[in-house]
Motif scaffolding. Structure first.
Motif, PDB file in Angstrom:
ATOM      1  N   LEU A 131      53.691 -63.486  25.665  1.00  0.00           N
ATOM      2  CA  LEU A 131      53.573 -64.945  25.777  1.00  0.00           C
ATOM      3  C   LEU A 131      53.434 -65.396  27.227  1.00  0.00           C
ATOM      4  O   LEU A 131      52.635 -66.277  27.532  1.00  0.00           O
ATOM      5  N   LEU A 132      54.210 -64.793  28.117  1.00  0.00           N
ATOM      6  CA  LEU A 132      54.107 -65.159  29.525  1.00  0.00           C
ATOM      7  C   LEU A 132      52.736 -64.802  30.090  1.00  0.00           C
ATOM      8  O   LEU A 132      52.133 -65.585  30.825  1.00  0.00           O
ATOM      9  N   ALA A 133      52.227 -63.634  29.744  1.00  0.00           N
ATOM     10  CA  ALA A 133      50.917 -63.216  30.245  1.00  0.00           C
ATOM     11  C   ALA A 133      49.806 -64.088  29.669  1.00  0.00           C
ATOM     12  O   ALA A 133      48.905 -64.520  30.385  1.00  0.00           O
ATOM     13  N   ALA A 134      49.869 -64.364  28.374  1.00  0.00           N
ATOM     14  CA  ALA A 134      48.819 -65.153  27.722  1.00  0.00           C
ATOM     15  C   ALA A 134      48.812 -66.600  28.187  1.00  0.00           C
ATOM     16  O   ALA A 134      47.753 -67.211  28.324  1.00  0.00           O
ATOM     17  N   SER A 135      49.979 -67.152  28.448  1.00  0.00           N
ATOM     18  CA  SER A 135      50.079 -68.568  28.819  1.00  0.00           C
ATOM     19  C   SER A 135      50.055 -68.784  30.328  1.00  0.00           C
ATOM     20  O   SER A 135      49.823 -69.887  30.787  1.00  0.00           O
ATOM     21  N   GLN A 136      50.349 -67.743  31.092  1.00  0.00           N
ATOM     22  CA  GLN A 136      50.504 -67.808  32.541  1.00  0.00           C
ATOM     23  C   GLN A 136      51.674 -68.699  32.963  1.00  0.00           C
ATOM     24  O   GLN A 136      51.761 -69.136  34.108  1.00  0.00           O
ATOM     25  N   ALA A 137      52.571 -68.978  32.012  1.00  0.00           N
ATOM     26  CA  ALA A 137      53.762 -69.774  32.308  1.00  0.00           C
ATOM     27  C   ALA A 137      54.686 -68.996  33.234  1.00  0.00           C
ATOM     28  O   ALA A 137      54.583 -67.778  33.360  1.00  0.00           O
ATOM     29  N   ASP A 138      55.597 -69.708  33.862  1.00  0.00           N
ATOM     30  CA  ASP A 138      56.533 -69.090  34.794  1.00  0.00           C
ATOM     31  C   ASP A 138      57.743 -68.482  34.095  1.00  0.00           C
ATOM     32  O   ASP A 138      58.330 -67.525  34.581  1.00  0.00           O
ATOM     33  N   GLU A 139      58.108 -69.061  32.950  1.00  0.00           N
ATOM     34  CA  GLU A 139      59.292 -68.569  32.250  1.00  0.00           C
ATOM     35  C   GLU A 139      59.193 -68.916  30.775  1.00  0.00           C
ATOM     36  O   GLU A 139      58.436 -69.798  30.381  1.00  0.00           O
ATOM     37  N   PHE A 140      59.970 -68.208  29.988  1.00  0.00           N
ATOM     38  CA  PHE A 140      60.019 -68.382  28.543  1.00  0.00           C
ATOM     39  C   PHE A 140      61.481 -68.480  28.144  1.00  0.00           C
ATOM     40  O   PHE A 140      62.301 -67.677  28.597  1.00  0.00           O
ATOM     41  N   VAL A 141      61.824 -69.463  27.297  1.00  0.00           N
ATOM     42  CA  VAL A 141      63.189 -69.640  26.825  1.00  0.00           C
ATOM     43  C   VAL A 141      63.144 -69.781  25.312  1.00  0.00           C
ATOM     44  O   VAL A 141      62.345 -70.555  24.776  1.00  0.00           O
ATOM     45  N   ALA A 142      64.007 -69.025  24.640  1.00  0.00           N
ATOM     46  CA  ALA A 142      64.083 -69.098  23.176  1.00  0.00           C
ATOM     47  C   ALA A 142      64.944 -70.281  22.757  1.00  0.00           C
ATOM     48  O   ALA A 142      65.941 -70.600  23.407  1.00  0.00           O
ATOM     49  N   LYS A 143      64.530 -70.927  21.679  1.00  0.00           N
ATOM     50  CA  LYS A 143      65.330 -71.995  21.082  1.00  0.00           C
ATOM     51  C   LYS A 143      66.149 -71.388  19.957  1.00  0.00           C
ATOM     52  O   LYS A 143      65.696 -70.430  19.342  1.00  0.00           O
ATOM     53  N   PRO A 144      67.278 -71.941  19.657  1.00  0.00           N
ATOM     54  CA  PRO A 144      67.866 -73.108  20.311  1.00  0.00           C
ATOM     55  C   PRO A 144      68.451 -72.743  21.669  1.00  0.00           C
ATOM     56  O   PRO A 144      68.942 -71.634  21.868  1.00  0.00           O
ATOM     57  N   ILE A 145      68.372 -73.681  22.561  1.00  0.00           N
ATOM     58  CA  ILE A 145      68.959 -73.490  23.883  1.00  0.00           C
ATOM     59  C   ILE A 145      70.456 -73.762  23.732  1.00  0.00           C
ATOM     60  O   ILE A 145      70.849 -74.872  23.371  1.00  0.00           O
ATOM     61  N   THR A 146      71.248 -72.746  23.982  1.00  0.00           N
ATOM     62  CA  THR A 146      72.694 -72.894  23.795  1.00  0.00           C
ATOM     63  C   THR A 146      73.454 -72.916  25.113  1.00  0.00           C
ATOM     64  O   THR A 146      74.547 -73.462  25.185  1.00  0.00           O
TER      65      THR A 146
END
Length: 120
Positions: free
Chosen positions: A89-104
């Motif tokens: 996901l990070l490589a495909a989106s070029q986003a800086d970070e990935f966080v799974a929900k729910p954020i606890t």
């Protein structure tokens, strides 16, 4: 989810939060305003850009490939990705970070936001 997270970010972190699921509005704001960070869900039901359905990963990739918006840190969030999909996901989106929900753990989330927003 977006509204409750926004309230927590405003109350706990003192951040100004703008919520939209309109890709055109996201691009406009990122190109014309001082945006310090984008937090975007991967799943954006009904989001359309140039006549095509788009995801948060698609929008992230477009932002990262435009000189005017490439510097803006992006955090993708999703409830649907498996742990092994993070790097994909990070490589495909070029986003800086990935966080799974729910954020606890909001303290860690706020620390991540502070780190990315100040790393320009």
């Amino acid at each position: 989810m977006a509204r409750s997270t926004a309230k927590l970010l405003q109350r706990l972190g003192g951040h100004y939060v703008y919520i939209t699921d309109d890709p055109a509005e996201i691009f406009r704001r990122c190109q014309t305003q001082a945006v310090d960070l984008v937090i975007m869900d991967i799943n954006l039901p009904d989001a359309q850009w140039q006549g095509q359905a788009v995801s948060g990963a698609d929008i992230s990739r477009v932002l990262k490939n435009q000189a005017q918006t490439a510097r803006i840190p992006i955090i993708l969030v999703t409830a649907y990705a498996l742990a092994g999909e993070r790097q994909f996901l990070l490589a495909a989106s070029q986003a800086d970070e990935f966080v799974a929900k729910p954020i606890t753990d909001y303290n860690s989330f706020l620390n991540l936001i502070r780190y990315l927003a100040n790393s320009e």
